[in-house]
Every structure is written in structure tokens, then in C-alpha cells.
Design an enzyme around this catalytic site. Structure first.
Site, PDB file in Angstrom:
ATOM      1  N   TYR A  45      52.173  14.539  57.397  1.00  0.00           N
ATOM      2  CA  TYR A  45      52.515  15.738  56.804  1.00  0.00           C
ATOM      3  C   TYR A  45      52.672  15.449  55.279  1.00  0.00           C
ATOM      4  O   TYR A  45      52.341  16.097  54.173  1.00  0.00           O
ATOM      5  CB  TYR A  45      53.425  16.782  57.235  1.00  0.00           C
ATOM      6  N   CYS A 101      61.823  17.622  50.613  1.00  0.00           N
ATOM      7  CA  CYS A 101      61.394  18.812  50.516  1.00  0.00           C
ATOM      8  C   CYS A 101      61.652  19.752  49.501  1.00  0.00           C
ATOM      9  O   CYS A 101      60.803  20.591  49.255  1.00  0.00           O
ATOM     10  CB  CYS A 101      61.963  19.319  51.731  1.00  0.00           C
ATOM     11  N   GLU A 149      50.568  16.898  52.095  1.00  0.00           N
ATOM     12  CA  GLU A 149      51.094  17.841  50.965  1.00  0.00           C
ATOM     13  C   GLU A 149      50.973  17.216  49.502  1.00  0.00           C
ATOM     14  O   GLU A 149      50.407  18.228  48.801  1.00  0.00           O
ATOM     15  CB  GLU A 149      52.666  17.907  51.211  1.00  0.00           C
ATOM     16  N   CYS A 157      66.138  15.208  51.025  1.00  0.00           N
ATOM     17  CA  CYS A 157      65.578  16.537  50.989  1.00  0.00           C
ATOM     18  C   CYS A 157      65.777  17.258  49.568  1.00  0.00           C
ATOM     19  O   CYS A 157      64.904  17.634  48.827  1.00  0.00           O
ATOM     20  CB  CYS A 157      66.073  17.678  52.137  1.00  0.00           C
ATOM     21  N   LYS A 217      59.471  18.783  46.426  1.00  0.00           N
ATOM     22  CA  LYS A 217      57.984  18.823  46.626  1.00  0.00           C
ATOM     23  C   LYS A 217      57.665  20.405  46.720  1.00  0.00           C
ATOM     24  O   LYS A 217      56.344  20.694  46.475  1.00  0.00           O
ATOM     25  CB  LYS A 217      57.913  18.285  48.228  1.00  0.00           C
ATOM     26  N   HIS A 227      51.008  46.931  59.894  1.00  0.00           N
ATOM     27  CA  HIS A 227      49.898  46.877  59.127  1.00  0.00           C
ATOM     28  C   HIS A 227      50.032  47.399  57.939  1.00  0.00           C
ATOM     29  O   HIS A 227      50.851  48.300  57.551  1.00  0.00           O
ATOM     30  CB  HIS A 227      48.938  47.920  60.213  1.00  0.00           C
ATOM     31  N   GLU A 281      50.001  40.631  61.920  1.00  0.00           N
ATOM     32  CA  GLU A 281      50.076  41.566  62.892  1.00  0.00           C
ATOM     33  C   GLU A 281      48.920  40.838  64.062  1.00  0.00           C
ATOM     34  O   GLU A 281      48.984  41.297  65.092  1.00  0.00           O
ATOM     35  CB  GLU A 281      49.458  42.780  62.422  1.00  0.00           C
TER      36      GLU A 281
END
Length: 456
Positions: free
Chosen positions: A181, A48, A185, A43, A51, A440, A445
Site C-alpha cells: 500500500y 499517514c 499510494e 504517522c 501522505k 439515496h 447505498e
């Protein structure tokens, strides 16, 4: 204790291993950890963290374009310098690796920077020094390693995600092989850095295992961003042309020429040559260590956490598994990790955030489901002029009204799904979502304002 040199020997100083070592030490255990590469693991070093920094860089191009619609004049055309990004990310990786080291040192964990091999149920051999360390417990946390499966002629001409962070120059053309993935990515971020990207995948769609609506919409969005897809296709061989071009030959269709071929067809548990079989540890078909819910292998004194078990291959899962192991063995506080509901993200652009069951998984598990969905243009795009859509989907059990899954495609999907993952983990119902007051204006939402289920 005279029979053992340490209470715990950890093989692998990645996220899971370092967490286990530190927690075990905090409970009073004598801990030694061995790492043959850099401290921090996949990682931090080649996964991750670097990346995600590359992903941030790739999104600035659209930010510059969008600014014009909001009244900003940028003057000269922005330009991108690959070495600046590459070296800045490398420096950050070095800094984080140093922090991991300090964390271990602060916890009084003894660090050995060399390969360690299991010699028996309670002994480990350090390859460089030859020292045999007797350990009451052994934890294997060696992660995974990129694989090109099946091997093909010329496969050595490609690179893996390990090397992609260190390219000497930014390629003009890149072929990405894979549909998971990791492949997506990198295809996404390099396309936004100006590289002509072709993605080749043997399946008929990308992101196997994800919700079908997310898979289709993401593929279409990436194609709109300029990525060329070659689906239902495999590579027979790769050759190098006289000018250094890599040419990938497929059973059908024209060959694909690229400056760089990134092979991201999967990762395998990193167990080769660790001596596990000789110690009696049961391995699965991919070389993964077979463990029970409490991370114990077939040898009671040997445990494993993280990607090396090939259960849920995510960094936060490895961390929790390491923590659970240390608390349970050394802290008299037994608990196990629940792998049932785990939020995850795919850092493409647009981004994917998901938690819980997909529509297909829910139906396969016997649930009668009701689907709520919303697709809309984000507020920012109404002025920037970008043709961008956000998609959100709730999978709800008809009988209990429980929200079984939430799936989001769009800006900040990962950030949104982390928060909503708490609700799904707690067993929130659609009625709970409905009675939550919306914030909002926000994209999120929509998750609490969907009232009409999908027809059919």
C-alpha cells in the site's frame, strides 16, 4: 517506590507510546518518555498524515477537469507548485508534533529528547546524558523503519518514504519499487501530480493479502491513470548516470531510467541496537518483539505495542494497544485489543476500503461463502464524463448469513468502510444489511441493496 525512578519508561513518542504514557499518567503513574527524533512518530512525521495531505493535493487535477462538465469555466489552465505543497505539509507536521508535545506535558509526562537503550529488565540508559533510569515497567514503542530487502548494489541511490516528503523539486520521472500500500499510494499521488511513474514489483500482482477482485481492479485503474507496471520483476543494481539520472537494471527487459527511485519494499521493526536481546527479550525473524495478547514480552516487565511487534501495523491499532497496556497495568482495568476485525484503507485514487475477511481468506478458514458484488459508474461521472467505476463486494457465510468481509474500491471507500466496519465487528448478517433502508442517492447505498449473489 524508592527502588524505581519512574513507574513507566516509554521508548518512542509515536502514536502508541504517547497514548500509553498519557493514560498511565492519568492513572497516577510516574512516566518518562524518550524520543530520539521528533515527537509524533511515523504517522505524524513521515507517514499517514503528510501522505494523506499529498493525496488530497493530487486529486485536485481531476476535480478541475470534472468541473467543466458541471458548467464551470476555470479560465487559465491550473498549475501546480511543488514547493508550496511540500512546505505547507511540513508546517502542518510541525504543528501536530507540537500538539503531541503539549499533550504529554499536560499529562505531566517527563520528556527526554534522546535515544534510550534497554540496560536490563527494569533499567534504561539515556544515550546522550548517560543517565540510568530505573523503571518498574518498560514499554517499547519504536515503530518500524523502511527496509530494502534484499540489499542491492547501488541501493543507496534510492530514497525511502521517509525522504519522499522533502524532495527539493518535483521529479519528471519516478520509479517506485514495491507492490504494497505504501508503494501504491505514492505511485498514485505522484502520477496525478504529473510525474511519469513506473511501478516495479517482484510479484505477479499488487496488494498481496487483499481481496483478489480489489487487487485486479485497482491495478487496472492505476494503469488507466498512466502508471506503467513492471510486474514479476526485480532490480539487480542501480547506477547513477553522468546527468544524475538513476538507472535501474532488471534481469529481463530494458533498464528503467528515473530522476527519483522510491524504494517501498516494506518496513522492519525498529529494534536494532536497543539492547533487547541482552535483556532477555525474545525477538522474531524480522526483529519484532514477540508479545502475548496483553503486549507482554518474554521479560514480564518489558512490554511492546505498535509496529515494533509486527502484528497489525496500523496507527489506530498502536493507539489502542498503548491504551490497553496502560489501563491494564496502571488502571486495574484489564482488557486486550481484538485484532480480528480491523478496517483499513489504501489511499490510492481510486481508494480502497476493506474490513474483515477476503473471499480467499474466508474459504481458507473453512467458510462456505456467498458473494454479493456491485460495479457501477458513480453519479458524478455521468456528467463529468470521467471513465470511473466503483466496485463493492460482500463476503457472506452461507451457514450463518454473517457478513465476513466488505471490500470497496472507489471514491471515499475509506470513509464508507469505517462506518460499515461497526456492523461487521458486531456480527451483522446479510439480512441485517438487507433490512437497512438505503440512503439515496449515494454510492454507499449499494451495500444494502445487493440482492442477487454472484453466479458460481
Amino acid at each position: 517506590m524508592a527502588d524505581f525512578d519512574v513507574d513507566l519508561f516509554v521508548i518512542g513518542a509515536g502514536s502508541g507510546g504517547t497514548r500509553a504514557a498519557r493514560i498511565a499518567s492519568s492513572h497516577g503513574a510516574r512516566v518518562m518518555i524518550a524520543e530520539e527524533d521528533r515527537i509524533g512518530g511515523t504517522c505524524v512525521i513521515r507517514g499517514c498524515v503528510p501522505k494523506k495531505l499529498f493525496v488530497y493535493a493530487s486529486r485536485f487535477a481531476e476535480d478541475f477537469e470534472d468541473a467543466a462538465g458541471f458548467g464551470w469555466t476555470l479560465g487559465t489552465r491550473p498549475s501546480f507548485d511543488w514547493p508550496t505543497l511540500r512546505d505547507a505539509v511540513a508546517n502542518e507536521v510541525t504543528r501536530l508534533s507540537g500538539l503531541y508535545r503539549k499533550g504529554l506535558e499536560g499529562a505531566k509526562v517527563e520528556i527526554r529528547e534522546e535515544r534510550a537503550v534497554v540496560e536490563g529488565p527494569q533499567s534504561v540508559r539515556l544515550a546522550k546524558s548517560g543517565q540510568i533510569v530505573r523503571a518498574r515497567h518498560i514499554l517499547v514503542a519504536t515503530g518500524g523503519w523502511p527496509s530494502f530487502d534484499p540489499p542491492i548494489p547501488g541501493g543507496e541511490l534510492g530514497i525511502s518514504s521517509n525522504e519522499v516528503f522533502h524532495l527539493p523539486v518535483l521529479p519528471k520521472r519516478m520509479l517506485v519499487v514495491g507492490g504494497g500500500y505504501i508503494a501504491l499510494e505514492f505511485a498514485s499521488l505522484f502520477a496525478r501530480l504529473g510525474v511519469a511513474v513506473t511501478l516495479l514489483h517482484r510479484g505477479d500482482n499488487i496488494l498481496r493479502g487483499f481481496d483478489e477482485d480489489i487487487r485486479t481492479r485497482l491495478r487496472d485503474a492505476l494503469a488507466h491513470a498512466g502508471i506503467t507496471f513492471r510486474l514479476g520483476c526485480t532490480i539487480e543494481r542501480i547506477e547513477e548516470l553522468a546527468d544524475g539520472t538513476r538507472r535501474a537494471h532488471c534481469p529481463s527487459g530494458t533498464p528503467i531510467d528515473a530522476d527519483v527511485i522510491l524504494v517501498a519494499t516494506g518496513r522492519r521493526p525498529n529494534t536494532k541496537g536497543l539492547g533487547l536481546e541482552q535483556a532477555g527479550v525474545e525477538l522474531g525473524p524480522l526483529g519484532e518483539i514477540v508479545v502475548d495478547a496483553a503486549t507482554a514480552s518474554s521479560v514480564p516487565s518489558i512490554h511492546a505495542v505498535g509496529d515494533v511487534t509486527n502484528r497489525v501495523n496500523l496507527t489506530p491499532v498502536a493507539i489502542r494497544e498503548g491504551h490497553s497496556f496502560a489501563d491494564s497495568i496502571f488502571g486495574s482495568k484489564r482488557w486486550i485489543v481484538d485484532h480480528a476485525t480491523i478496517a483499513s484503507a489504501v489511499f490510492t485514487t481510486p481508494e480502497v476500503g476493506t474490513v474483515g475477511l477476503s473471499e480467499g481468506q474466508a474459504m481458507a478458514a473453512g467458510h462456505d461463502v456467498r458473494i454479493f458484488e456491485s460495479g457501477f459508474r458513480p453519479m458524478k461521472a455521468t456528467i463529468s464524463g470521467r471513465q470511473e467505476r466503483i466496485y463493492m463486494k460482500l463476503v457472506v457465510d452461507v451457514k450463518t448469513d454473517r457478513v465476513l468481509g466488505v471490500h470497496i474500491l472507489g471514491h471515499d471507500a475509506g470513509e464508507i468502510v469505517q462506518a460499515v466496519g461497526i456492523a461487521v465487528t458486531m456480527g451483522a448478517t446479510k439480512a441485517d444489511f438487507d433490512r437497512t433502508v438505503a440512503l439515496h442517492p449515494s454510492a454507499a447505498e449499494e451495500l444494502v441493496t445487493m440482492r442477487t449473489p454472484r453466479a458460481g
